[in-house]
Structures are given as C-alpha cells and as structure tokens.
Write a protein that holds these residues in place. Structure first.
Motif, mmCIF file in Angstrom:
data_model
loop_
_atom_site.group_PDB
_atom_site.id
_atom_site.type_symbol
_atom_site.label_atom_id
_atom_site.label_comp_id
_atom_site.label_asym_id
_atom_site.label_seq_id
_atom_site.Cartn_x
_atom_site.Cartn_y
_atom_site.Cartn_z
ATOM 1 N N UNK A 59 -6.600 -52.983 -28.615
ATOM 2 C CA UNK A 59 -5.742 -51.956 -28.027
ATOM 3 C C UNK A 59 -4.369 -51.942 -28.703
ATOM 4 N N UNK A 60 -3.921 -50.757 -29.094
ATOM 5 C CA UNK A 60 -2.606 -50.615 -29.710
ATOM 6 C C UNK A 60 -1.563 -50.371 -28.627
ATOM 7 N N UNK A 61 -0.428 -51.026 -28.758
ATOM 8 C CA UNK A 61 0.634 -50.916 -27.757
ATOM 9 C C UNK A 61 1.991 -50.792 -28.458
ATOM 10 N N UNK A 62 2.989 -50.348 -27.705
ATOM 11 C CA UNK A 62 4.376 -50.316 -28.179
ATOM 12 C C UNK A 62 5.160 -51.332 -27.359
ATOM 13 N N UNK A 63 5.902 -52.189 -28.026
ATOM 14 C CA UNK A 63 6.589 -53.297 -27.361
ATOM 15 C C UNK A 63 8.095 -53.163 -27.543
ATOM 16 N N UNK A 64 8.806 -53.028 -26.423
ATOM 17 C CA UNK A 64 10.268 -52.990 -26.451
ATOM 18 C C UNK A 64 10.788 -54.405 -26.225
ATOM 19 N N UNK A 65 11.571 -54.882 -27.164
ATOM 20 C CA UNK A 65 12.093 -56.248 -27.085
ATOM 21 C C UNK A 65 13.590 -56.198 -26.796
ATOM 22 N N UNK A 66 14.006 -56.793 -25.697
ATOM 23 C CA UNK A 66 15.418 -56.781 -25.336
ATOM 24 C C UNK A 66 16.231 -57.511 -26.401
ATOM 25 N N UNK A 67 17.252 -56.834 -26.932
ATOM 26 C CA UNK A 67 18.092 -57.439 -27.967
ATOM 27 C C UNK A 67 18.804 -58.666 -27.424
ATOM 28 N N UNK A 107 8.999 -55.295 -22.698
ATOM 29 C CA UNK A 107 8.189 -54.330 -21.961
ATOM 30 C C UNK A 107 7.093 -53.834 -22.887
ATOM 31 N N UNK A 108 5.875 -53.708 -22.351
ATOM 32 C CA UNK A 108 4.728 -53.282 -23.154
ATOM 33 C C UNK A 108 4.248 -51.923 -22.646
ATOM 34 N N UNK A 109 4.265 -50.926 -23.524
ATOM 35 C CA UNK A 109 3.894 -49.555 -23.180
ATOM 36 C C UNK A 109 2.642 -49.126 -23.939
ATOM 37 N N UNK A 110 2.020 -48.055 -23.454
ATOM 38 C CA UNK A 110 0.937 -47.463 -24.223
ATOM 39 C C UNK A 110 1.503 -46.946 -25.549
ATOM 40 N N UNK A 111 0.702 -47.003 -26.590
ATOM 41 C CA UNK A 111 1.137 -46.585 -27.927
ATOM 42 C C UNK A 111 0.867 -45.097 -28.116
ATOM 43 N N UNK A 112 1.843 -44.397 -28.651
ATOM 44 C CA UNK A 112 1.732 -42.954 -28.881
ATOM 45 C C UNK A 112 1.643 -42.711 -30.387
ATOM 46 N N UNK A 113 0.440 -42.470 -30.927
ATOM 47 C CA UNK A 113 0.226 -42.443 -32.372
ATOM 48 C C UNK A 113 0.948 -41.325 -33.127
ATOM 49 N N UNK A 114 1.254 -40.210 -32.456
ATOM 50 C CA UNK A 114 1.911 -39.108 -33.163
ATOM 51 C C UNK A 114 3.437 -39.163 -33.088
ATOM 52 N N UNK A 115 3.922 -40.316 -32.637
ATOM 53 C CA UNK A 115 5.358 -40.577 -32.611
ATOM 54 C C UNK A 115 6.113 -39.536 -31.786
ATOM 55 N N UNK A 116 7.362 -39.229 -32.168
ATOM 56 C CA UNK A 116 8.188 -38.357 -31.329
ATOM 57 C C UNK A 116 8.153 -36.908 -31.809
ATOM 58 N N UNK A 117 8.506 -36.015 -30.910
ATOM 59 C CA UNK A 117 8.440 -34.581 -31.195
ATOM 60 C C UNK A 117 9.370 -34.171 -32.326
ATOM 61 N N UNK A 118 10.503 -34.863 -32.479
ATOM 62 C CA UNK A 118 11.448 -34.468 -33.538
ATOM 63 C C UNK A 118 10.867 -34.669 -34.927
ATOM 64 N N UNK A 119 9.887 -35.583 -35.086
ATOM 65 C CA UNK A 119 9.289 -35.786 -36.413
ATOM 66 C C UNK A 119 8.479 -34.559 -36.838
ATOM 67 N N UNK A 120 8.061 -33.746 -35.872
ATOM 68 C CA UNK A 120 7.345 -32.500 -36.193
ATOM 69 C C UNK A 120 8.320 -31.338 -36.351
#
Length: 285
Positions: A59-67, A107-120
C-alpha cells in the motif's frame, strides 16, 4: 519525556479514542520511505516534509513528518490528530494512522498519485487532459468537501487556506481537500459571540472567506491560461494611464445574442461557444 507527555502518548496508543486509526512504528515508516530518502520527498508544508512510502503489503501512503524545529508540542499534535481523524469524507484526504515514538511525530495519509491540482492547471501539457467535464467534476468535488466542512462535519471547520496546491487528485482525478494546518475549528455548541470573538481576536475569517477563495480557485480552473493575467506593475501603469491592457481572451464557455436578418423579419438568436457541451436553442412556434 515528561510524565504528561508520556500519558498523552499512552492515551494515543491505547484505543486512540475510538478513532480506528492505525499505529505505526518509526522503524516501519523508516523502511517504507527508504530512510526518508530525498527521492521519496513529495513536498514541504508548515507541519514539515511529506514523504511517499510503501508499506509491507504494497500500500502506498503519504507521510507527514513533524519538523524537529516545529513549535507544535505533543499535546497540540494529539489534539490536531484527533480532530483531523473525525473529518472523514470522500472529498477529504483520509488519515490512515500516526506514529509517536521518541521525538518522532508523524501522520500517515492515503497517497494521491496525481498530486495537486496546480500541477495540472499551470502545466500546458497536463492542462489539455482536463476537458470541461473533468473540470466540472473537480469543481463539484471541492464544493462537496467544503460543504461538509462548513455544515455536515461533527465540527464546524473554517478551512482558511483553499488553493490549488491543497487540492489533491486520486488515481481517477477525483479531488480531495488536504492540509488542515491553518484550519480553524469551532464546535457546534459554541455561541455565536464566542466564535465572533475568536475570529476578531486573530484575524477576520469566516465561511465567506472560504467561499471567496473557492471563487478565485474556480476562475483558475476554468481559465485556459491562469498565468495570462497582468502583473501589479502593469496594473499601476494602467491606473496611471501609461498603458492599456490587452483585451481578454474568449472564455472557455460563453453565451451571447446575435441579430439574424431574414427576408421576413429580424430576430434575436442566442448563441453558445462550442466546448464539448450540447445546448438547445429554444424558438417560439
């Protein structure tokens, strides 16, 4: 670790307040991100860096790491975690779980493969992939997510940071609102004056602020070229009468009235631009 911090960690790790969140170890996340490799870095925000990870089951995930330099303490992290976990909607990025171990807070979030809307929106080649139906679908999804935050969630949320880079796209190009770092949360039991006092004590934000930001974002989504707009120096020159702005381009969709002359009479006909839409012209019998 202080005793208060230790009790906070214990509370998070035992039952996590019925939120049904996964608890990950730092070692597992290290492995999933290849030791927080720069190749896995997706971006950086106010919370800290965000890494792509792959768990043991694939499973692919997005991980936010507190600085490490963040001023956010464990108690604040815990409160934010609990609040974010309560916001579960199809148009919000889903929180899967967390890690609190030593100095690490993630924090571990679901991964969004198409990234953010601004990249489009700001890429000419990718922009072509967004036909009118897809743009409408994206706008509708963002609308539903914002409506949930304002009206249907267990908490009243004023998002405050609605912009293209905070709208993530899944594998089917469905939009999801992410990054609640600036969101202001008001419980439904709070009295209106309390909410007003909190707003005025910091800065003036309300649901209308979100709606305004939403309107600005919609304009960028439907525009052929969001970058094709005057700079502030151009605006000042126009105000001083030193230059004139070029006429705006034809919008993506428009309507108009044209007078059609026939041998018998003149009549008004409503016309539409052709942009993948089917319209009917209604004429009286």
């Amino acid at each position: 670790m202080a005793s208060e911090d230790a009790s906070d960690v214990s509370e998070l790790q035992t039952g996590n307040n019925g939120l049904n969140l996964n608890i990950y170890t730092a070692g597992l996340i290290m492995s999933a991100t290849n030791g927080f490799s720069p190749d896995n870095l997706l971006g950086k925000g106010g919370f800290g860096p965000v890494f792509k990870g792959t768990l043991g089951d694939g499973q692919e995930v997005a991980i936010k790491r507190l600085s490490s330099g963040s001023s956010q303490g464990l108690l604040e992290f815990k409160n934010d975690l609990i609040l974010i976990a309560k916001l579960q909607d199809t148009n919000l990025v889903r929180l899967l779980g967390f890690c609190v171990q030593g100095e690490e807070k993630m924090l571990v979030y679901e991964y969004m493969p198409n990234k953010s809307l601004d990249t489009f929106i700001f890429d000419d080649s990718k922009m072509k992939l967004l036909n009118w139906d897809k743009r409408f679908s994206i706008i509708e999804g963002i609308t539903q997510g914002l409506l949930y935050l304002h009206k249907y969630s267990r908490l009243r949320i004023i998002y405050r940071d609605l912009k293209l880079s905070n709208i993530l796209l899944d594998e089917n190009m469905n939009p999801k609102i992410s990054d609640f770092g600036l969101a202001k949360i008001y419980t439904k039991r709070m009295k209106l004056d309390q909410i007003r006092n909190r707003l005025s004590a910091h800065s003036i934000f309300s649901e209308k602020s979100d709606v305004y930001s939403f309107g600005v974002m919609v304009l960028k989504v439907v525009s052929d070229n969001p970058l094709d707009r005057p700079t502030m120096s151009d605006v000042i020159s126009v105000l001083n009468g030193e230059m004139q702005l070029a006429l705006p381009k034809q919008p993506a969709f428009s309507t108009g009235i044209r007078i059609v002359e026939t041998n018998i009479e003149s009549k008004e006909v409503e016309i539409y631009s052709l942009n993948g839409l089917t319209m009917s012209t209604m004429d009286g019998r």
